[in-house]
Design an enzyme around this catalytic site. Sequence first.
Site, PDB file in Angstrom:
ATOM      1  N   ARG A  26       0.813  -1.221   0.000  1.00  0.00           N
ATOM      2  CA  ARG A  26       0.000   0.000   0.000  1.00  0.00           C
ATOM      3  C   ARG A  26       0.845   1.268   0.000  1.00  0.00           C
ATOM      4  NH1 ARG A  26      -4.357  -2.087   4.310  1.00  0.00           N
ATOM      5  NH2 ARG A  26      -2.391  -2.531   5.309  1.00  0.00           N
ATOM      6  N   GLU A  38       4.573  -8.045  13.263  1.00  0.00           N
ATOM      7  CA  GLU A  38       3.787  -8.338  14.464  1.00  0.00           C
ATOM      8  C   GLU A  38       3.121  -9.703  14.371  1.00  0.00           C
ATOM      9  OE1 GLU A  38       1.232  -5.480  11.962  1.00  0.00           O
ATOM     10  OE2 GLU A  38       3.332  -5.844  12.337  1.00  0.00           O
TER      11      GLU A  38
END
Length: 189
Positions: free
Chosen positions: A82, A119
């Site tokens: 993105r 993460e």
Amino acid sequence: MSTSTTATSTNTENESSNMLNTDHPFWQVIRTVPNFPKVGIDFYDITPLLRSHINEVIDALLAALPEGLMDEVDCFGAVEARGFVFASLLAGRLGKGMILLRKPGKLPPPVANKAYALEYGKDTLEMQNNLPPERVLLVDDILATGGTLTTAYELCRSAEHTVVGALVLLDLVDLHGDFPVPVYTVLKA
């Protein structure tokens, strides 16, 4: 809050969660997807902003930058995927170039690569390492743990680019530590 943007610069040593701007109008468009991509992770889906608010998003990203910073920038360091969207729209509007930071095997050689932790797993970024040194503003959508953006920073530095800062739409301030250059952001959570 009105539909005007609130621009903020982050160097996390000076920031805390009590400075969040969750009343920004973009939050009415962003969708939170619980337990994605794995249990315990809340995913902020910014794709509705891309569908119907793209000009406002680009205006807000530009407003987040300090006056005169773009005079110091030769090109954008676009972080897959993105970050490509935001960097290409910014580059087109401002007439600046882009350096792509991609997943492995997507760029022609010679490339430099670096593995990093996310993460929710591990990944690797690559960039062409035969480009002339430039002053780069890194661009990505979300700063979470900082693994991707830190890796992008390190790859650019290893290729002798000067990284003048990083620009993200959303900074998840409690998930990362200090970043080696200023981080400019529109939203914080």
